[in-house]
Design an enzyme around this catalytic site. Structure first.
Site, PDB file in Angstrom:
ATOM      1  N   HIS A 163       0.838  -1.201   0.000  1.00  0.00           N
ATOM      2  CA  HIS A 163       0.000   0.000   0.000  1.00  0.00           C
ATOM      3  C   HIS A 163       0.876   1.256   0.000  1.00  0.00           C
ATOM      4  O   HIS A 163       2.034   1.204   0.406  1.00  0.00           O
ATOM      5  CB  HIS A 163      -0.838   0.056   1.287  1.00  0.00           C
ATOM      6  CG  HIS A 163      -1.942  -0.950   1.366  1.00  0.00           C
ATOM      7  ND1 HIS A 163      -2.082  -1.823   2.421  1.00  0.00           N
ATOM      8  CD2 HIS A 163      -2.991  -1.197   0.540  1.00  0.00           C
ATOM      9  CE1 HIS A 163      -3.158  -2.573   2.238  1.00  0.00           C
ATOM     10  NE2 HIS A 163      -3.723  -2.221   1.102  1.00  0.00           N
ATOM     11  N   CYS A 248      -2.121   0.595  10.043  1.00  0.00           N
ATOM     12  CA  CYS A 248      -3.324  -0.097   9.549  1.00  0.00           C
ATOM     13  C   CYS A 248      -4.138  -0.754  10.645  1.00  0.00           C
ATOM     14  O   CYS A 248      -5.222  -1.258  10.389  1.00  0.00           O
ATOM     15  CB  CYS A 248      -2.966  -1.101   8.464  1.00  0.00           C
ATOM     16  SG  CYS A 248      -1.777  -2.294   8.976  1.00  0.00           S
TER      17      CYS A 248
HETATM   18  N1  LIG Z   1      -3.023  -0.804   5.420  1.00  0.00           N
HETATM   19  C1  LIG Z   1      -2.249  -1.861   5.533  1.00  0.00           C
HETATM   20  O1  LIG Z   1      -1.034  -1.771   5.486  1.00  0.00           O
HETATM   21  N2  LIG Z   1      -2.841  -3.023   5.664  1.00  0.00           N
HETATM   22  C2  LIG Z   1      -2.162  -4.251   5.800  1.00  0.00           C
HETATM   23  C3  LIG Z   1      -2.966  -5.356   5.220  1.00  0.00           C
HETATM   24  C4  LIG Z   1      -2.274  -6.669   5.317  1.00  0.00           C
HETATM   25  C5  LIG Z   1      -3.092  -7.840   4.812  1.00  0.00           C
HETATM   26  N3  LIG Z   1      -2.405  -9.054   5.070  1.00  0.00           N
HETATM   27  C6  LIG Z   1      -3.386  -7.719   3.337  1.00  0.00           C
HETATM   28  O2  LIG Z   1      -2.596  -8.212   2.540  1.00  0.00           O
HETATM   29  O3  LIG Z   1      -4.394  -7.149   2.952  1.00  0.00           O
END
Ligand SMILES: NC(=O)NCCC[C@H](N)C(=O)O
Length: 258
Positions: A163, A248
């Protein structure tokens, strides 16, 4: 109107099945993750944030990464349509939580996709990462939702990390920080400071000069302390194995009217 509420969502029993894209899969200790999550929430509360738990979405392994389900600008909550299909079940509970808190609610619609982790607000500028999870339609819909409210939406390519906010976040003075090898176009940011560690690029603004950071970035913590910031450190190793960062794990709501 200033408010200090933070949405959080307890890790579910399927956390270890969370998605990995840019890192090798490593075993996640779910009990340790719960302990780390509790310490994270406690760190927010210790700095004056009222934590509000979103109802669990235990069928969704990645639900703890609550920031991906919503983007809030002023009093308007834009419910996302996550780029990963396995994460789409996360948004209903978040929608209910922000509506209860008094936000106006708007939505990203099919075929658009957008993850909250791709949106970085710096004052009225809203940077949006166009990458693996957020597509062009998602960017357009974000513009349509927030520009009428006074936002200036700036689209930024993201190819090296999951992201935009895995690559960059911003200090309280608006300086954007990032670990150069992971940032596609540092020149897009008017004031950019390079930090020595990838996870050093992730800061949560706690208020005043206080920053919440991951324990995995000690050299960046030292750099930012030396620049006069108060650095608060939490260990989030189990979430980092799933490409999560301090940003997050919560959504900070600063302009609620309720
Ligand atoms: N905003 C973020 O950095 N979110 C992390 C999301 C990690 C989750 N394992 C994903 O791949 O969607």
């Amino acid at each position: 109107m200033p408010s200090k509420k933070a949405l959080i969502r307890r890790p579910g029993p399927r956390l270890a099945e969370g998605l990995v894209t840019h890192v090798e899969r490593a075993d996640v200790d779910v009990d340790l993750a719960v302990e780390q999550w509790e310490a994270y929430a406690q760190a927010l509360r210790a700095h004056g944030w009222e934590t509000v738990e979103v109802e669990p979405a235990d069928d969704c392994p990645d639900a703890v990464f609550v920031e991906d389900a919503v983007v809030v600008f002023r009093n308007v909550a834009l419910i996302t349509r996550p780029g990963a299909e396995s994460r789409r079940g996360e948004t209903a509970g978040v929608e209910e939580a922000v509506a209860r808190l008094g936000c106006s609610v708007n939505w990203i619609w099919e075929p658009g996709t957008l993850d909250g982790g791709d949106v970085l607000k710096v004052g009225d500028t809203v940077y949006v990462g166009r990458g693996g999870r957020t597509d062009a339609a998602g960017v357009q819909q974000l513009r349509a939702a927030f520009e009428p409210l006074g936002a200036r939406v700036v689209a930024v390519p993201v190819s090296r990390v999951l992201h935009l906010k895995s690559a960059v976040t911003a200090l309280p003075d608006g300086t954007v920080i990032g670990h150069i090898p992971k940032v596609d176009r540092p020149s897009l940011f008017p004031r950019f400071l390079s930090v020595p560690e990838e996870s050093g690029a992730h800061v949560v603004l706690l208020g005043g000069d206080r920053l919440l950071m991951a324990a995995s970035a000690p050299r960046t913590a030292e750099l930012l302390t030396d620049l006069g910031f108060g650095v608060v450190v939490v260990d989030i190793s189990e979430f980092e194995k799933l490409e999560g960062c301090v940003t997050c794990l919560s959504v900070r709501l600063r302009e609620l009217y309720a």
